[in-house]
Design an enzyme around this catalytic site. Structure first.
Site, mmCIF file in Angstrom:
data_model
loop_
_atom_site.group_PDB
_atom_site.id
_atom_site.type_symbol
_atom_site.label_atom_id
_atom_site.label_comp_id
_atom_site.label_asym_id
_atom_site.label_seq_id
_atom_site.Cartn_x
_atom_site.Cartn_y
_atom_site.Cartn_z
ATOM 1 C CG HIS A 36 91.794 4.378 -19.404
ATOM 2 N ND1 HIS A 36 91.821 4.088 -20.752
ATOM 3 C CD2 HIS A 36 92.528 3.405 -18.824
ATOM 4 C CE1 HIS A 36 92.543 3.006 -20.965
ATOM 5 N NE2 HIS A 36 92.991 2.580 -19.807
ATOM 6 C CG ASP A 48 87.999 -3.687 -21.515
ATOM 7 O OD1 ASP A 48 87.391 -3.296 -20.506
ATOM 8 O OD2 ASP A 48 89.057 -3.162 -21.927
ATOM 9 C CE1 TYR A 61 93.479 0.309 -23.702
ATOM 10 C CE2 TYR A 61 91.692 -1.178 -24.279
ATOM 11 C CZ TYR A 61 92.571 -0.669 -23.343
ATOM 12 O OH TYR A 61 92.535 -1.147 -22.051
ATOM 13 C CE LYS A 81 89.296 -0.149 -19.851
ATOM 14 N NZ LYS A 81 89.421 -0.732 -21.206
#
Length: 256
Positions: free
Chosen positions: A95, A32, A37, A62
């Protein structure tokens, strides 16, 4: 979709690459990540270094709020798969329920129908937001990835998602270590009965509730430990004890 996967938030650069490769080497198949990120390239490199056939993996990414909207979603999706080095995603999530969700979902439905995404879903959506989404959605979200852990059971969302037939996934099954989870005596006592760690008790609790969990770790030993939850079962009394830990409030107020 595997019931237990590997989360990568905060794992960037060479460390992120090494962690993803290690995670795959010890048995994880669900990986994931997310655009926000800032590690999709590192994750992709870790996947390549693992030597595992792409078809054996389940890769999630996401879409961040800044990229919401029909055209922006198409562009962001292509950027993500380019960074990951894959031609498709197994799961793509919105997200957060912000921005042009309707336009984003329309784009994601098209990408799904084109075979570029195998499943589409959301993250951090409340039940009422999912209800509102179904006024225009042609495809129901397969997943809602939300905050849930032993200190925040999210019973309302849990029951709603079961009835809604959308899978619940926990984005921080250890509450990121908050509220002293790894020194909690109640969880330690339960773990002692089963010769398991607090982390294993937490993950087994998710598993028995039918919730997908994606624990993150940079240590290979912990990655292995987190996978070792399938040879014991929490008794009804254990579950009742864990129920008493529910604070019924988020441990991440900054996400409000």
């Amino acid at each position: 979709m595997p019931r237990l996967g590997f989360g990568t938030n905060t794992l960037k650069g060479a460390i992120g690459t090494r962690c993803v490769s290690d995670a795959i080497s010890v048995g994880y198949r669900l990986i994931d990540t997310a655009h926000i990120y800032g590690n999709e390239e590192a994750v992709g490199e870790g996947i390549r270094q693992s030597g595992i056939d792409r078809k054996e993996l389940f890769i999630t990414s996401k879409l961040w709020v800044d990229d919401s909207g029909y055209d922006s979603t198409k562009k962001a999706f292509n950027t993500s798969i380019d960074k990951l080095g894959t031609s498709y995603l197994d799961l793509y999530l919105i997200h957060r329920p912000r921005g042009d969700v309707k336009g984003t979902w329309q784009a994601m439905e098209e990408l799904f129908r084109e075979g570029k995404i195998r499943a589409i879903g959301v993250s951090n959506f409340l039940p009422e937001q999912l209800d509102d989404m179904m006024k225009y959605a042609r495809i129901k979200p397969a997943i809602n990835q939300i905050e849930t852990h032993v200190f925040f059971h999210e019973d309302k969302s849990y029951e709603f998602l079961k009835n809604f037939e959308t899978q619940m996934e926990a984005w921080s099954p250890f509450a990121a270590g908050r509220n002293g989870i790894f020194s909690n005596q109640t969880l330690a006592d339960i773990g002692k009965k089963h010769n398991k760690s607090i982390a294993q008790v937490c993950l087994r609790w998710h598993y028995q509730r039918g919730i997908i969990a994606i624990p993150r770790s940079s240590q290979k030993g912990h990655m292995i430990e987190n996978l070792d939850i399938f040879d014991f079962e929490l008794a009804k009394a254990d579950l009742q004890t864990i129920a008493s830990l529910d604070l019924n409030t988020t441990q991440f107020p900054e996400w409000g």
